[in-house]
Design a protein around this motif. Structure first.
Motif, PDB file in Angstrom:
ATOM      1  N   ALA A 247       5.889 -21.099  44.117  1.00  0.00           N
ATOM      2  CA  ALA A 247       6.450 -21.714  42.945  1.00  0.00           C
ATOM      3  C   ALA A 247       6.937 -20.590  42.140  1.00  0.00           C
ATOM      4  O   ALA A 247       6.146 -19.605  41.613  1.00  0.00           O
ATOM      5  N   ARG A 248       8.191 -20.417  41.341  1.00  0.00           N
ATOM      6  CA  ARG A 248       8.594 -19.753  40.379  1.00  0.00           C
ATOM      7  C   ARG A 248       7.823 -19.945  39.085  1.00  0.00           C
ATOM      8  O   ARG A 248       7.548 -19.041  38.261  1.00  0.00           O
ATOM      9  N   GLN A 249       7.452 -21.240  38.840  1.00  0.00           N
ATOM     10  CA  GLN A 249       6.728 -21.415  37.490  1.00  0.00           C
ATOM     11  C   GLN A 249       5.724 -22.228  37.986  1.00  0.00           C
ATOM     12  O   GLN A 249       5.724 -23.486  37.578  1.00  0.00           O
ATOM     13  N   PRO A 250       4.685 -21.909  38.582  1.00  0.00           N
ATOM     14  CA  PRO A 250       3.651 -22.624  38.927  1.00  0.00           C
ATOM     15  C   PRO A 250       2.731 -23.241  37.961  1.00  0.00           C
ATOM     16  O   PRO A 250       2.438 -22.828  36.892  1.00  0.00           O
ATOM     17  N   LEU A 251       1.939 -24.144  38.112  1.00  0.00           N
ATOM     18  CA  LEU A 251       0.970 -25.111  37.420  1.00  0.00           C
ATOM     19  C   LEU A 251      -0.261 -24.074  37.219  1.00  0.00           C
ATOM     20  O   LEU A 251      -0.867 -23.934  36.421  1.00  0.00           O
ATOM     21  N   VAL A 252      -0.512 -23.385  38.338  1.00  0.00           N
ATOM     22  CA  VAL A 252      -1.603 -22.590  38.419  1.00  0.00           C
ATOM     23  C   VAL A 252      -1.279 -21.278  38.982  1.00  0.00           C
ATOM     24  O   VAL A 252      -0.617 -21.182  40.046  1.00  0.00           O
ATOM     25  N   SER A 253      -1.477 -20.231  38.173  1.00  0.00           N
ATOM     26  CA  SER A 253      -0.926 -18.734  38.623  1.00  0.00           C
ATOM     27  C   SER A 253      -2.084 -18.184  39.828  1.00  0.00           C
ATOM     28  O   SER A 253      -3.142 -17.742  39.458  1.00  0.00           O
ATOM     29  N   LEU A 254      -1.662 -18.112  41.024  1.00  0.00           N
ATOM     30  CA  LEU A 254      -2.457 -17.911  42.083  1.00  0.00           C
ATOM     31  C   LEU A 254      -2.814 -16.129  41.967  1.00  0.00           C
ATOM     32  O   LEU A 254      -4.152 -16.016  42.216  1.00  0.00           O
ATOM     33  N   PRO A 255      -1.905 -15.229  41.527  1.00  0.00           N
ATOM     34  CA  PRO A 255      -2.334 -13.924  41.301  1.00  0.00           C
ATOM     35  C   PRO A 255      -3.241 -13.856  40.235  1.00  0.00           C
ATOM     36  O   PRO A 255      -4.304 -13.091  40.280  1.00  0.00           O
ATOM     37  N   MET A 256      -3.447 -14.694  39.234  1.00  0.00           N
ATOM     38  CA  MET A 256      -4.250 -14.375  38.109  1.00  0.00           C
ATOM     39  C   MET A 256      -5.739 -14.994  38.653  1.00  0.00           C
ATOM     40  O   MET A 256      -6.754 -14.470  38.204  1.00  0.00           O
ATOM     41  N   LEU A 257      -5.708 -16.017  39.706  1.00  0.00           N
ATOM     42  CA  LEU A 257      -6.932 -16.418  40.356  1.00  0.00           C
ATOM     43  C   LEU A 257      -7.585 -15.372  41.086  1.00  0.00           C
ATOM     44  O   LEU A 257      -8.972 -15.537  41.263  1.00  0.00           O
ATOM     45  N   ARG A 258      -6.701 -14.332  41.430  1.00  0.00           N
ATOM     46  CA  ARG A 258      -7.292 -13.377  42.160  1.00  0.00           C
ATOM     47  C   ARG A 258      -8.256 -12.398  41.366  1.00  0.00           C
ATOM     48  O   ARG A 258      -9.005 -11.465  41.854  1.00  0.00           O
ATOM     49  N   ARG A 259      -7.911 -12.332  39.976  1.00  0.00           N
ATOM     50  CA  ARG A 259      -8.783 -11.598  39.222  1.00  0.00           C
ATOM     51  C   ARG A 259     -10.382 -12.115  39.150  1.00  0.00           C
ATOM     52  O   ARG A 259     -10.549 -13.110  39.165  1.00  0.00           O
ATOM     53  N   ARG A 260     -11.081 -11.317  39.319  1.00  0.00           N
ATOM     54  CA  ARG A 260     -12.544 -11.706  39.494  1.00  0.00           C
ATOM     55  C   ARG A 260     -13.036 -12.367  38.441  1.00  0.00           C
ATOM     56  O   ARG A 260     -13.909 -13.222  38.260  1.00  0.00           O
ATOM     57  N   THR A 261     -12.916 -11.984  36.981  1.00  0.00           N
ATOM     58  CA  THR A 261     -13.179 -12.487  35.915  1.00  0.00           C
ATOM     59  C   THR A 261     -12.522 -14.187  35.753  1.00  0.00           C
ATOM     60  O   THR A 261     -13.419 -14.893  35.440  1.00  0.00           O
ATOM     61  N   VAL A 262     -11.477 -14.185  36.071  1.00  0.00           N
ATOM     62  CA  VAL A 262     -10.715 -15.549  36.029  1.00  0.00           C
ATOM     63  C   VAL A 262     -11.377 -16.567  37.053  1.00  0.00           C
ATOM     64  O   VAL A 262     -11.813 -17.631  36.917  1.00  0.00           O
ATOM     65  N   ALA A 263     -11.568 -15.971  38.438  1.00  0.00           N
ATOM     66  CA  ALA A 263     -12.148 -16.868  39.409  1.00  0.00           C
ATOM     67  C   ALA A 263     -13.484 -17.010  39.544  1.00  0.00           C
ATOM     68  O   ALA A 263     -14.004 -18.354  39.319  1.00  0.00           O
ATOM     69  N   TRP A 264     -14.554 -16.112  39.172  1.00  0.00           N
ATOM     70  CA  TRP A 264     -15.718 -16.401  38.999  1.00  0.00           C
ATOM     71  C   TRP A 264     -16.169 -17.083  37.548  1.00  0.00           C
ATOM     72  O   TRP A 264     -17.098 -17.957  37.755  1.00  0.00           O
ATOM     73  N   GLY A 265     -15.514 -16.703  36.517  1.00  0.00           N
ATOM     74  CA  GLY A 265     -15.652 -17.565  35.363  1.00  0.00           C
ATOM     75  C   GLY A 265     -15.176 -19.054  35.402  1.00  0.00           C
ATOM     76  O   GLY A 265     -16.231 -19.942  34.938  1.00  0.00           O
ATOM     77  N   ASN A 266     -14.182 -19.428  36.107  1.00  0.00           N
ATOM     78  CA  ASN A 266     -13.811 -20.818  36.408  1.00  0.00           C
ATOM     79  C   ASN A 266     -14.826 -21.535  37.194  1.00  0.00           C
ATOM     80  O   ASN A 266     -14.843 -22.643  37.328  1.00  0.00           O
TER      81      ASN A 266
END
Length: 466
Positions: A247-266
């Motif tokens: 998706a060009r404008q996704p509901l959830v940014s998968l590249p952002m979820l690959r960041r450790r702080t974002v993934a483990w924090g959530n």
């Protein structure tokens, strides 16, 4: 703040307060609700899940729709829907009508929560004013949960469980009477596209998983419809991942979820909310169905929990400043696991109420520290342009956690209760056994996630990479 800004904040916080009330006011009324409408123990968690599922599944979608068509307009629409649904819940004459009303309440909350937060961030500039506004909003959310537990108990004992839903209807109408005069329209300047495929797949996936878990409480995990629901939900959630990657404008940014702080924090946020919500549900059943305490007494027990949570919220910034966000997060998860484990000592004696009050209050203190520290970690190291998506993920973790925890552990507890009853155990003894089993699983999940998050964030600290 100007006078108008204070009025805007008052209206938005009042709406958030009502949503917090709805999350908690019905908890202590569940046994009375079940007796009146003929809902069994395995069905009672649907009173919670029917609200939480749409509020989680549609949260991101309505936040994006509000960007397109106007946050004020969507906020008022959500208030109308929520108030009407609360009235329907008050008048419900059978379980299907009541659960439909709860689902509509959840849909209204899915509109109110993201639009309310967006209106706060667009009304108050970044800096001290916005921080103060968000701090007041967060405090009232915590206070709303506490007030809901106490009010729910008192109103159920004196006026009946229907009065709890009636209160929400009246409160919604009062806010709706003032909001159109105070709020100004607000839209996203870039008018982003709505990710409809993403919204459909994530909502359908969550619905399938939660339906499967909830149905297993009554029918067991081996039934074809349960297996189909769980499998279908898993497939849709996998499809959601594929859709979001393209998706060009996704509901959830998968590249952002690959960041450790974002993934483990959530992950930590999703876990702490799901396990805490399950503890409150399980203890409500224990206090009223094993110890046979009144709804008012149960509400007061949880009221102590809320007071300590408010104090913990004031202390949390100092704890994070002293020990750091990562140590506070991991320590909070371990503390939540330890104090939940202490609840395994509850029994059929009345002294169990004191243990429940002390342990759940301490669980709430460290739970709040986890909430604040995971929010700090999951939004750290990101540019201003990424903060909106990061905040959306944090909010979604909360809502999805609330959605999944209760049906998951409730299904385990109910299945064990049925097994013990088949073996000849009394209702109270079987219920106690089911609650203990679910609390044990709750403890194990928290401890496991604490270890995973600690290792994951430690690796991030060594590498310095997201």
């Amino acid at each position: 703040m100007t006078r108008r800004a204070k009025l805007v904040l008052m209206v938005l916080c009042a709406a958030q307060f009502i949503i917090a009330l709805d999350f908690s006011i019905l908890n202590v009324a569940l046994p009375a609700l079940g007796d009146d409408l003929g809902m069994g123990q395995a069905d009672l968690q649907w009173a919670v899940t029917a609200f939480a599922l749409p509020s989680a599944g549609f949260l991101l979608l309505f936040g994006r729709i509000a960007d397109l068509y106007g946050r004020r307009k969507l906020f008022l629409t959500g208030l109308v829907l929520f108030s009407a649904a609360s009235l329907l819940a008050t008048l419900a004459w059978n379980p299907p009508v009541f659960l439909a009303a709860r689902a509509l309440q959840g849909l209204g909350a899915a509109v109110i929560v993201p639009t309310g937060m967006s209106l706060i961030t667009t009304t108050f500039p970044e800096g001290p004013q916005r921080a103060r506004a968000l701090g007041i909003s967060g405090t009232l959310l915590s206070l709303g949960f506490t007030v809901g537990m106490v009010l729910g108990g008192g109103m159920t004992d004196t006026l009946g469980w229907r009065s709890t839903m009636g209160l929400l209807a009246v409160a919604g109408v009062l806010v709706l009477a003032v909001a159109p005069v105070v709020l100004a329209e607000s839209r996203h300047p870039e008018r982003p596209r709505v990710d409809v495929p993403g919204a459909v797949t994530v909502t359908g996936g969550l619905l399938g998983v939660v339906y499967g878990l909830s149905s297993a409480a009554e029918r067991g995990f081996g039934r074809p419809d349960v297996v189909a629901a769980l499998a279908g939900g898993a497939v849709l959630l996998a499809a959601f991942g594929v859709v979001e990657s393209r998706a060009r404008q996704p509901l959830v940014s998968l590249p952002m979820l690959r960041r450790r702080t974002v993934a483990w924090g959530n992950l930590a946020g999703l876990t702490t909310f799901s396990m805490m919500g399950a503890v409150v549900f399980l203890l409500t059943l224990y206090l009223q169905e094993v110890l046979e305490l009144s709804a008012l007494t149960t509400g007061l027990i949880f009221g102590v929990q809320g007071v300590l949570s408010a104090v913990a919220g004031l202390v949390a910034p100092r704890v994070i400043g002293r020990f750091g966000a990562r140590a506070t997060l991991v320590g909070g998860l371990l503390g939540q696991a330890a104090f939940t484990a202490a609840l395994l000592g509850i029994g059929r004696q009345q002294g169990g109420a004191w243990l429940a009050m002390a342990a759940v209050s301490l669980v709430s203190v460290v739970h709040l520290w986890v909430i604040i520290s995971y929010g700090v970690i999951a939004t750290s190291g990101l540019s201003d342009a990424e903060q909106g998506l990061a905040t959306g993920l944090v909010t979604s973790s909360q809502q999805v956690g609330i959605t999944l925890g209760v049906p998951l552990l409730s299904s385990l507890a109910s299945a064990h209760v049925a097994s013990l009853r088949d073996g000849g155990a009394s209702f109270a003894a079987a219920t106690l056994g089911g609650v203990r089993l679910a609390l044990g699983v709750d403890t194990a999940v928290l401890a496991a996630v604490a270890v995973l998050v600690g290792v994951g964030l430690r690796a991030h600290g060594r590498t310095g990479r997201g």
